[in-house]
Design an enzyme around this catalytic site. Structure first.
Site, mmCIF file in Angstrom:
data_model
loop_
_atom_site.group_PDB
_atom_site.id
_atom_site.type_symbol
_atom_site.label_atom_id
_atom_site.label_comp_id
_atom_site.label_asym_id
_atom_site.label_seq_id
_atom_site.Cartn_x
_atom_site.Cartn_y
_atom_site.Cartn_z
ATOM 1 N N GLY A 199 7.600 12.298 5.550
ATOM 2 C CA GLY A 199 6.814 11.177 6.042
ATOM 3 C C GLY A 199 7.534 10.196 6.959
ATOM 4 N N ILE A 200 7.276 8.923 6.743
ATOM 5 C CA ILE A 200 7.806 7.861 7.609
ATOM 6 C C ILE A 200 9.339 7.814 7.530
ATOM 7 C CG2 ILE A 200 7.760 5.357 8.050
ATOM 8 C CD1 ILE A 200 4.945 5.428 6.545
ATOM 9 N N GLY A 201 9.871 8.043 6.323
ATOM 10 C CA GLY A 201 11.327 8.000 6.148
ATOM 11 C C GLY A 201 12.020 9.082 6.962
ATOM 12 N N TYR A 248 0.469 -0.280 -7.612
ATOM 13 C CA TYR A 248 0.996 -0.047 -6.261
ATOM 14 C C TYR A 248 0.996 -1.348 -5.446
ATOM 15 C CZ TYR A 248 1.505 1.724 -1.510
ATOM 16 O OH TYR A 248 1.948 1.934 -0.223
ATOM 17 N N SER A 276 3.390 -2.776 2.320
ATOM 18 C CA SER A 276 2.071 -2.253 2.719
ATOM 19 C C SER A 276 1.091 -3.406 2.827
ATOM 20 C CB SER A 276 1.590 -1.272 1.647
ATOM 21 O OG SER A 276 0.229 -0.979 1.839
ATOM 22 N N GLY A 297 13.941 7.871 0.621
ATOM 23 C CA GLY A 297 12.696 8.640 0.782
ATOM 24 C C GLY A 297 12.636 9.286 2.145
ATOM 25 N N ALA A 298 13.778 9.838 2.580
ATOM 26 C CA ALA A 298 13.880 10.321 3.967
ATOM 27 C C ALA A 298 13.651 11.822 4.090
ATOM 28 C CB ALA A 298 15.242 9.941 4.541
ATOM 29 N N ASN A 299 13.181 12.478 3.006
ATOM 30 C CA ASN A 299 12.914 13.915 3.130
ATOM 31 C C ASN A 299 11.505 14.191 3.642
ATOM 32 O OD1 ASN A 299 12.594 13.081 0.087
ATOM 33 N ND2 ASN A 299 11.123 14.709 0.447
HETATM 34 N N1 LIG Z 1 1.295 6.431 4.465
HETATM 35 C C1 LIG Z 1 0.747 5.229 4.571
HETATM 36 O O1 LIG Z 1 -0.380 5.069 5.071
HETATM 37 C C2 LIG Z 1 1.503 4.005 4.114
HETATM 38 C C3 LIG Z 1 0.890 2.745 4.282
HETATM 39 C C4 LIG Z 1 1.577 1.604 3.886
HETATM 40 C C5 LIG Z 1 2.834 1.726 3.320
HETATM 41 N N2 LIG Z 1 3.400 2.953 3.143
HETATM 42 C C6 LIG Z 1 4.737 3.020 2.541
HETATM 43 O O2 LIG Z 1 5.570 3.834 3.341
HETATM 44 C C7 LIG Z 1 6.622 4.361 2.531
HETATM 45 C C8 LIG Z 1 6.800 5.835 2.858
HETATM 46 O O3 LIG Z 1 5.646 6.530 2.481
HETATM 47 P P1 LIG Z 1 5.072 7.795 3.274
HETATM 48 O O4 LIG Z 1 3.708 7.441 3.718
HETATM 49 O O5 LIG Z 1 6.041 8.296 4.264
HETATM 50 O O6 LIG Z 1 4.868 8.840 2.062
HETATM 51 P P2 LIG Z 1 5.662 10.157 1.629
HETATM 52 O O7 LIG Z 1 5.648 11.160 2.736
HETATM 53 O O8 LIG Z 1 5.083 10.546 0.317
HETATM 54 O O9 LIG Z 1 7.150 9.637 1.444
HETATM 55 C C9 LIG Z 1 7.578 8.962 0.295
HETATM 56 C C10 LIG Z 1 9.020 9.327 0.075
HETATM 57 O O10 LIG Z 1 9.495 8.603 -1.079
HETATM 58 C C11 LIG Z 1 10.164 9.537 -1.906
HETATM 59 N N3 LIG Z 1 10.199 9.118 -3.306
HETATM 60 C C12 LIG Z 1 9.156 8.931 -4.146
HETATM 61 N N4 LIG Z 1 9.608 8.608 -5.361
HETATM 62 C C13 LIG Z 1 10.971 8.606 -5.297
HETATM 63 C C14 LIG Z 1 11.998 8.372 -6.229
HETATM 64 N N5 LIG Z 1 11.752 8.079 -7.507
HETATM 65 N N6 LIG Z 1 13.285 8.446 -5.804
HETATM 66 C C15 LIG Z 1 13.578 8.757 -4.527
HETATM 67 N N7 LIG Z 1 12.630 9.009 -3.591
HETATM 68 C C16 LIG Z 1 11.350 8.933 -3.982
HETATM 69 C C17 LIG Z 1 9.387 10.834 -1.736
HETATM 70 O O11 LIG Z 1 10.132 11.928 -2.229
HETATM 71 P P3 LIG Z 1 9.392 13.302 -2.734
HETATM 72 O O12 LIG Z 1 9.141 14.089 -1.483
HETATM 73 O O13 LIG Z 1 10.413 13.919 -3.629
HETATM 74 O O14 LIG Z 1 8.133 12.886 -3.429
HETATM 75 C C18 LIG Z 1 9.223 10.823 -0.229
HETATM 76 O O15 LIG Z 1 10.386 11.268 0.424
HETATM 77 C C19 LIG Z 1 6.235 4.067 1.084
HETATM 78 O O16 LIG Z 1 7.016 2.967 0.619
HETATM 79 C C20 LIG Z 1 4.763 3.666 1.163
HETATM 80 O O17 LIG Z 1 4.419 2.738 0.142
HETATM 81 C C21 LIG Z 1 2.762 4.106 3.538
#
Ligand SMILES: NC(=O)c1ccc[n+]([C@@H]2O[C@H](COP(=O)([O-])OP(=O)(O)OC[C@H]3O[C@@H](n4cnc5c(N)ncnc54)[C@H](OP(=O)(O)O)[C@@H]3O)[C@@H](O)[C@H]2O)c1
Length: 280
Positions: free
Chosen positions: A14-16, A164, A139, A10-12
């Site tokens: 957000g946090i990744g 979730y 989370s 998920g490195a394209n």
């Molecule tokens: N943001 C918060 O406040 C928060 C809080 C607690 C935990 N987290 C956790 O942090 C992690 C990263 O989330 P983020 O906040 O950075 O959100 P994000 O920007 O939506 O990033 C999520 C990433 O996961 C990828 N992804 C989703 N489904 C996938 C699949 N089937 N195969 C491969 N990649 C997939 C997305 O790809 P696409 O761009 O193609 O959708 C995107 O690159 C998640 O595990 C989330 O549960 C986030």
């Protein structure tokens, strides 16, 4: 991190993406995994140009598909013999139940099963490269929920929030069970709540989640700030022998009562191994 190979799912975005960029700036070799080839390549060029590090590679995998995870492992093993850091970050929130190509519930399949399979299939590389580290992004949503073993796939009743939070509890249970199995191997595994972070997470969804994300957005931390805690777990020398722990942002913390239930962790492992056909 020179000569260290790191893989981030998920490195394209957000946090990744912020974590991958941080690792690239530390001169690591970074493999970014995305489900969409174009999004992955856009992130690749951005990370390469900002960091000046050419050792950043992009691979495609849909974590919700078991075949796609197996292909990723095959592609990775063809290009790399070492793996020092695996960051299981990809995650999704779905207000409505959707089935994957394997007939599984998508939230559980993406957030837990895909990473369960990926990690297990990469264990030989991680052990051969030890000391090495696995970091599972969970989370604080895992607090106050339980694994519904009677309806793991939400077939009888589906709630986006339960799916979730259950998947994020599964990340913690998986971390603790794997840490036991990895004792003495030099491979550590820890999990992390990154904080409440301003990313694309939940934005495209309808319902309460998207409303909460939009209203709360100005008060959330940046992806770059959240990535600092992930980088701390991935790189800090003082954590080299720390395994089987939960961190909230940069600090070790107690996870939920349910997450320490060893019987649930063992049962979840057994079911996950069956669903992913881990043992063939
Ligand atoms: N943001 C918060 O406040 C928060 C809080 C607690 C935990 N987290 C956790 O942090 C992690 C990263 O989330 P983020 O906040 O950075 O959100 P994000 O920007 O939506 O990033 C999520 C990433 O996961 C990828 N992804 C989703 N489904 C996938 C699949 N089937 N195969 C491969 N990649 C997939 C997305 O790809 P696409 O761009 O193609 O959708 C995107 O690159 C998640 O595990 C989330 O549960 C986030």
């Amino acid at each position: 991190m020179t000569d260290k190979v790191c893989l981030v799912t998920g490195a394209n975005s957000g946090i990744g993406k912020a974590t991958a960029l941080g690792l690239a700036k530390l001169n690591a070799t970074v493999v970014i995994v995305s489900r969409d080839k174009d999004k992955g390549e856009a992130a690749l060029y951005e990370i390469r140009s900002i960091s000046g590090n050419k050792h950043v590679d992009s691979m495609v995998s849909d974590l919700s598909s078991l075949d796609s995870v197996r292909e990723l492992v095959h592609d990775f093993a063809a290009r790399y013999k070492k793996l020092h850091v695996l960051i299981n970050n990809a995650g999704i929130f779905l207000p409505r139940r959707i089935s994957t190509v394997d007939g599984l519930e998508t939230t559980f399949a993406t957030n837990h099963l895909g990473h369960f399979l990926l990690t297990n299939l990469l264990l030989d590389e991680l052990k051969a490269t030890a000391p090495s580290r696995i970091i599972n992004i969970t989370s604080s949503a895992h607090y106050g929920t339980h694994i519904d073993f009677e309806d793991l796939q939400g077939e009888k009743k589906y709630s986006g929030y339960h799916a979730y939070s259950q998947s994020k509890l599964a990340n913690v249970l998986f971390t603790y069970q794997l840490a036991k199995q990895l004792q003495g191997t030099g491979v550590t595994v820890n999990c992390l709540h990154p904080g409440v972070v301003r990313t694309g997470f939940g934005k495209d969804q309808r319902g309460l989640m998207s409303v909460a994300v939009r209203i709360g957005s100005p008060f959330m931390m940046s992806a770059e700030k959240a990535a600092e805690a992930v980088l701390y777990l991935a790189t800090s020398p003082e954590l080299e022998n720390v395994s089987g722990k939960f961190f909230s942002k940069g600090h070790e913390k107690k996870s939920s009562t349910q997450s320490y239930d060893a019987a649930s962790a063992e049962k979840l492992w057994r079911i996950s191994a069956e669903l992913t056909k881990l043992d063939g």
